[in-house]
Motif scaffolding. Structure first.
Motif, short mmCIF file in Angstrom:
data_model
loop_
_atom_site.label_atom_id
_atom_site.label_comp_id
_atom_site.label_asym_id
_atom_site.label_seq_id
_atom_site.Cartn_x
_atom_site.Cartn_y
_atom_site.Cartn_z
N TRP A 1 1.02 -1.13 0.08
CA TRP A 1 0.04 -0.09 -0.03
C TRP A 1 1.06 1.15 -0.08
CZ3 TRP A 1 -5.11 -0.20 -1.01
CH2 TRP A 1 -5.75 -1.09 -0.75
N ILE A 2 2.13 1.28 0.84
CA ILE A 2 3.07 2.43 0.89
C ILE A 2 3.39 2.64 -0.71
CG2 ILE A 2 5.02 3.10 1.67
CD1 ILE A 2 4.18 1.81 4.51
N GLY A 3 4.04 1.63 -1.07
CA GLY A 3 4.34 1.54 -2.59
C GLY A 3 3.49 2.07 -3.55
N LEU A 4 2.34 1.77 -3.38
CA LEU A 4 1.17 2.05 -4.51
C LEU A 4 0.85 3.54 -4.03
CD1 LEU A 4 -0.82 1.50 -6.31
CD2 LEU A 4 -2.40 0.63 -4.31
N PHE A 5 0.98 4.15 -3.05
CA PHE A 5 0.53 5.45 -2.67
C PHE A 5 1.69 6.30 -3.08
CE2 PHE A 5 -2.67 4.00 0.80
CZ PHE A 5 -3.60 3.97 0.06
N ARG A 6 2.99 5.71 -2.85
CA ARG A 6 3.98 6.56 -3.42
C ARG A 6 4.12 6.77 -5.01
NH1 ARG A 6 8.08 3.26 -1.70
NH2 ARG A 6 8.17 4.50 0.63
N ASP A 7 3.78 5.77 -5.70
CA ASP A 7 3.66 5.78 -7.21
C ASP A 7 2.53 6.63 -7.58
OD1 ASP A 7 5.90 4.28 -7.32
OD2 ASP A 7 4.81 2.33 -7.75
N LEU A 8 1.38 6.59 -7.08
CA LEU A 8 0.27 7.16 -7.21
C LEU A 8 0.63 8.87 -6.90
CD1 LEU A 8 -2.58 5.52 -5.78
CD2 LEU A 8 -2.15 5.61 -8.27
N TRP A 9 1.42 9.24 -6.04
CA TRP A 9 1.48 10.49 -5.65
C TRP A 9 2.78 11.25 -6.50
CZ3 TRP A 9 0.28 14.27 -2.43
CH2 TRP A 9 0.88 15.35 -2.27
N HIS A 10 3.54 10.38 -7.01
CA HIS A 10 4.61 10.87 -8.02
C HIS A 10 4.40 10.78 -9.60
CE1 HIS A 10 7.31 11.64 -4.77
NE2 HIS A 10 7.41 10.60 -4.26
N ALA A 11 3.27 9.86 -9.89
CA ALA A 11 3.07 9.71 -11.42
C ALA A 11 2.40 10.81 -11.88
CB ALA A 11 2.08 8.17 -11.44
N PRO A 12 2.61 11.09 -13.18
CA PRO A 12 1.90 11.97 -13.79
C PRO A 12 0.42 11.87 -13.78
CG PRO A 12 3.94 11.53 -15.20
CD PRO A 12 3.90 10.64 -14.15
N TRP A 13 -0.29 12.91 -13.99
CA TRP A 13 -1.90 12.43 -13.68
C TRP A 13 -2.49 11.62 -14.69
CZ3 TRP A 13 -4.95 13.66 -10.15
CH2 TRP A 13 -4.46 14.58 -9.15
N ARG A 14 -1.99 11.54 -16.07
CA ARG A 14 -2.40 10.76 -17.02
C ARG A 14 -2.13 9.09 -16.74
NH1 ARG A 14 1.91 13.21 -19.44
NH2 ARG A 14 3.29 11.87 -20.61
N TYR A 15 -1.15 8.91 -15.83
CA TYR A 15 -0.74 7.45 -15.48
C TYR A 15 -1.54 6.93 -14.20
CZ TYR A 15 2.52 8.08 -19.42
OH TYR A 15 3.25 8.39 -20.55
N LYS A 16 -1.81 7.90 -13.25
CA LYS A 16 -2.40 7.52 -12.08
C LYS A 16 -3.19 6.37 -12.05
CE LYS A 16 -1.46 12.12 -10.14
NZ LYS A 16 -0.11 11.58 -9.12
N LEU A 17 -4.15 6.28 -12.65
CA LEU A 17 -5.25 5.26 -12.72
C LEU A 17 -4.62 4.02 -13.28
CD1 LEU A 17 -8.21 4.81 -12.27
CD2 LEU A 17 -8.70 5.05 -14.43
N LEU A 18 -3.72 4.18 -14.18
CA LEU A 18 -2.95 3.02 -14.68
C LEU A 18 -2.07 2.19 -13.64
CD1 LEU A 18 -1.75 3.89 -18.30
CD2 LEU A 18 -3.65 2.59 -17.55
N TYR A 19 -1.67 3.00 -12.53
CA TYR A 19 -0.82 2.35 -11.38
C TYR A 19 -1.69 1.90 -10.55
CZ TYR A 19 3.71 4.38 -12.66
OH TYR A 19 5.07 4.53 -12.94
N LEU A 20 -3.02 2.24 -10.37
CA LEU A 20 -3.81 1.52 -9.59
C LEU A 20 -4.69 0.23 -10.52
CD1 LEU A 20 -5.39 2.31 -6.93
CD2 LEU A 20 -7.15 3.09 -8.25
N LEU A 21 -4.84 0.14 -11.26
CA LEU A 21 -5.50 -0.98 -12.13
C LEU A 21 -4.43 -1.72 -13.20
CD1 LEU A 21 -8.78 0.98 -13.59
CD2 LEU A 21 -8.37 -0.32 -11.30
N ARG A 22 -3.15 -1.56 -13.53
CA ARG A 22 -2.63 -2.41 -14.12
C ARG A 22 -1.77 -3.29 -13.17
NH1 ARG A 22 -0.41 -1.19 -19.47
NH2 ARG A 22 0.69 -3.13 -19.02
#
Length: 321
Positions: A255-276
């Motif tokens: 969860w920590i790693g996921l939230f870290r990626d969501l925080w730093h990812a460009p907006w157009r990729y945020k949903l992909l980090y959640l669902l890929r």
């Protein structure tokens, strides 16, 4: 309407048997395979089990409420005394196991789900105590949506809970190295220790295989089955091992790693980090299980000796024209 409905939890009655079987396996490991158990790892697994029970009591009521709400809109009705409809029980069990296959597969292929499910794979040991590593955060994923079609089909939420409880009980005994192979006819249809060892392996050949709960036929039907290979020693755990017995880190690290990626990812990729799938990145800086397997297969191709053909002639005269 539901006052007379049974509401017991099968897993509560199975706990004494779980404890007894773990003690028997510990004695087996002490004599035959001492590396199967590590005291700190086993303690972490036991704490996982306790914590998941508490988390289920605290957060599971919301899912139960959704299921009872959906049941009012069911397409078929088994009647007020649904628990007396004998044929519905085996049908419910089989369909619930099919549901389990797909929610389990999602748990490995969608990172939002994996953040919760990774708990179960976090041990580098494979024994009956590993089965107790159940998630604390399953209620924070939409996995319950996989069960809604069964509720809408007319299966009462209590019936589904009982079927799921027996499913969980079955899966307990397959978390062991003490059993090699079951009879062939059993291995063909049912999930077994051999099949489930594959599922817990980090070897590239085995990654994301054998999602079954009770019936291994689902993996064979949907192309995710892999036989255990005797010549390849299994390495258990996750691709990037925890390297720690800290319980809270084991529970929340993904969860920590996921939230870290969501925080730093460009907006157009945020949903992909959640669902890929786990390991996916927009810049290719990490590897998914598919990428790891493809790389491994290429390495196998390079290291596999090829037949030598001299002067374009066929070496075996029996094959010559």
């Amino acid at each position: 309407m539901f006052d007379e409905a049974p509401s017991f939890s099968p897993t509560e009655y199975a706990v004494p048997a779980f404890v007894l079987l773990i003690l028997i396996e510990v004695m087996w490991a002490w004599k035959r395979r001492s590396e199967s158990y590590e005291p700190r790892d086993t303690l972490t697994s036991l704490m996982f089990g306790l914590g998941s029970t508490v988390a289920g009591a605290l957060f599971g009521s919301a899912v139960i409420a959704v299921f009872f709400w959906a049941y009012d809109y069911r397409l078929f009705d088994l009647g007020e005394q649904w628990w007396l409809v004998w044929w519905a029980w085996p049908l419910c069990f089989v369909l619930d196991d099919l549901k389990y296959y797909w929610v389990h597969r999602a748990g490995h292929r969608i990172r939002w789900f994996w953040a919760s499910h990774v708990n179960h794979h976090s041990s580098q040991h494979y024994n009956l105590s590993t089965a107790l590593r159940q998630s604390w955060t399953g209620s924070f994923t939409p996995g319950f949506l996989f069960g809604l079609p069964l509720v809408l089909a007319g299966f009462h939420p209590v019936m589904l809970a009982i079927a799921g409880g027996f499913n969980l009980i079955y899966q307990f005994w397959i978390h062991t190295e003490a059993i090699d192979r079951m009879p062939r006819w059993f291995e063909v249809v049912m999930n077994t220790p051999s099949h489930h060892r594959v599922h817990h392996a980090t070897n590239p050949r085995y990654l994301d295989r054998n999602y079954a709960g009770v019936f291994i036929i689902w993996d064979k039907m949907f192309g995710t089955f892999q036989q255990e290979m005797k010549q390849e020693r299994i390495r258990y755990g996750i691709v990037k091992q925890l390297g720690s017995f800290n319980l809270l880190w084991a529970v929340f690290h993904e969860w920590i790693g996921l939230f870290r990626d969501l925080w730093h990812a460009p907006w157009r990729y945020k949903l992909l980090y959640l669902l890929r799938e786990p390991g996916w990145t927009h810049d290719g800086s990490r590897e998914t299980s598919d990428m790891i397997r493809r790389r491994w297969l290429k390495e196998q191709d390079r290291t596999t000796p090829q037949p030598v053909v001299e002067n374009n002639a066929i070496a075996d005269p029996d094959q010559a024209a």
